[in-house]
Every structure is written in C-alpha cells, then in structure tokens.
Design an enzyme around this catalytic site. Structure first.
Site, short mmCIF file in Angstrom:
data_model
loop_
_atom_site.label_atom_id
_atom_site.label_comp_id
_atom_site.label_asym_id
_atom_site.label_seq_id
_atom_site.Cartn_x
_atom_site.Cartn_y
_atom_site.Cartn_z
CG ASN A 108 24.82 -13.51 11.68
OD1 ASN A 108 24.81 -12.35 11.24
ND2 ASN A 108 26.01 -14.30 12.02
CG HIS A 110 28.78 -17.62 9.09
ND1 HIS A 110 29.85 -16.69 9.67
CD2 HIS A 110 29.58 -18.80 8.60
CE1 HIS A 110 30.90 -17.16 9.65
NE2 HIS A 110 31.06 -18.51 9.05
C1 GRF Z 1 28.09 -11.48 4.28
O1 GRF Z 1 28.99 -12.26 3.35
C2 GRF Z 1 27.37 -12.26 5.29
O2 GRF Z 1 27.24 -13.37 5.20
C3 GRF Z 1 28.43 -11.82 6.38
O3 GRF Z 1 28.82 -10.40 6.17
C4 GRF Z 1 28.80 -10.21 4.84
C5 GRF Z 1 27.98 -9.00 4.81
O4 GRF Z 1 27.77 -8.69 3.34
N1 GRF Z 1 27.95 -11.84 7.67
P1 GRF Z 1 26.59 -7.42 3.21
O5 GRF Z 1 26.97 -6.25 4.01
O6 GRF Z 1 25.28 -7.90 3.50
O7 GRF Z 1 26.83 -7.17 1.44
#
Ligand code: GRF
Length: 209
Positions: A108, A110
C-alpha cells in the site's frame, strides 16, 4: 513475470504511474493482470481500459452487508492469481481473511511518514499538526490500519504557508516514484521480511544485490 493486481477507489494516479512504468520497461518483469474497484466510473478504470487491463467493478453500495462485499472481493482477487496486490487509493480496510489469503503480498502507499498520521486525510492531519516535513510510505499491509512493515519512505519538506492541497500535490509527486521503486524491489526479490530484535513487529530488510 510477476502478476500484479491493483485495488483502487478513485482517481488512480498511482495506478497510472505503475502502468506507465511497466509500459516503459522500468519494471521489466511485471504484468498488470487486473484492476478491482469498489465503485463504477473511476479514473483508475479509465486508465485500465487505455492499457487493456481487465477490470472488475465490485460496487460496495450494491451489497447488503460488508461481509458479502468482502467475500466477493476476495473471490475476485483470487481469480486474478496475483503475485502482488497493490492498494492504489483503495479506500477500504481489508479484513483479516483477505490479508491472510495473501501473506506479505499486499502493498500500500500512504501519504505520510508512517507511523505518523495513519488513516484518512493524512495530508490534512500533517497540516493541522503543523509539521515541517511529511512524506510518503510504501508498506506491506497487515491487519492494522497503516501499521504493516515499511518498505520505503520519502520525506517531503513542507514550504511555509502551504495549503493542504499544495501539500497533497507535493507528496503525490513523490508517491508515484516511490511506489514504482518498491514494486521493482519486490519483483527483483530484494525484500526480506523478518521480525525485529524484540520480536514486536515485522520489518523489511532490502537486499543489496
Ligand atoms: C494517494 O494519496 C495514496 O497515497 C492514498 O490515496 C491516494 C490515491 O490517489 N492511499 P490516486 O488515486 O492514486 O491518485
């Protein structure tokens, strides 16, 4: 070839960055075998279609219970036979049964330097706390919320006077690169998960060659 499966709920900019990296040969031994989303008409789905990646939409809102939803999600994920599952803005907490079905094989990203600011709206949390440096973290998922073994982190300085939106953009730019680096390390078999010395948590060691 490592079979990658992405889970997304929205815009999908991380997913797109990964697709581009595979396409350009930056991650040479990986193939995106599927995308699962939990709602219709996401940006991630658009990107998948452009790259001819099979999509399964499992609309959370159509399920009578969470358990029913997660049962279908697990079946769908298994059907892709992934070597690695990638949370790419998937806005749900995966239940223990799902995590245990793919041990140490779910990553994941974050948008904070964990363990600071886990959970939702990490960039807003950073803004409200007034930190001068935040960043992003790629980690393996475990049964907690953003608590799994950390693979890579990147610090991002927060310029004085930045808005939450500006912080989000600065971090997002780094997320795209960091996620690719982590996937590459996985596909090169360079990530070793082991217990720390006090046996209190699993940590990731990166093999140098
Ligand atoms: C990102 O900031 C990621 O870190 C978090 O959710 C957001 C997703 O953005 N888990 P995207 O859909 O990849 O543009």
């Amino acid at each position: 070839m490592y079979r990658l499966l992405a889970l997304a709920s929205g815009r999908g900019s991380n997913f797109l960055a990964i697709l581009n990296a595979i396409e350009s040969g930056e991650i040479p031994n990986a193939k995106m075998v599927g995308l699962i989303t939990d709602r219709e008409n996401t940006g991630a789905e658009e990107h998948a279609k452009k790259y001819q990646v099979p999509v399964k939409v499992i609309p959370f809102k159509n399920y009578p219970t969470k358990d029913d939803f997660y049962q279908d999600l697990l079946l769908a994920a298994k059907s892709f036979e992934p070597d690695l599952i990638l949370g790419a803005g998937f806005m749900r907490i995966l239940p223990p049964e799902f995590i245990r079905s793919f041990p140490d094989r779910i990553m994941n990203i974050h948008p904070s330097l964990l363990p600071a600011f886990p959970g939702m709206n990490a960039q807003k949390q950073a803004y409200e706390y007034g930190v001068k440096v935040s960043g992003c973290t790629v980690h393996f998922m475990d049964e907690g919320v953003d608590t799994g073994p950390i693979i890579l982190q990147k610090a991002v300085e927060i310029p004085e006077g930045s808005s939450v939106e500006e912080i989000t953009q600065l971090i997002l730019k780094e997320e795209h690169q960091l996620y690719i680096k982590a996937i590459k390390l996985f596909c090169e078999n360079k990530l070793v998960i082991e217990y720390n010395t006090s046996k209190t948590r699993k940590i990731v060691r990166i093999k140098s060659s």
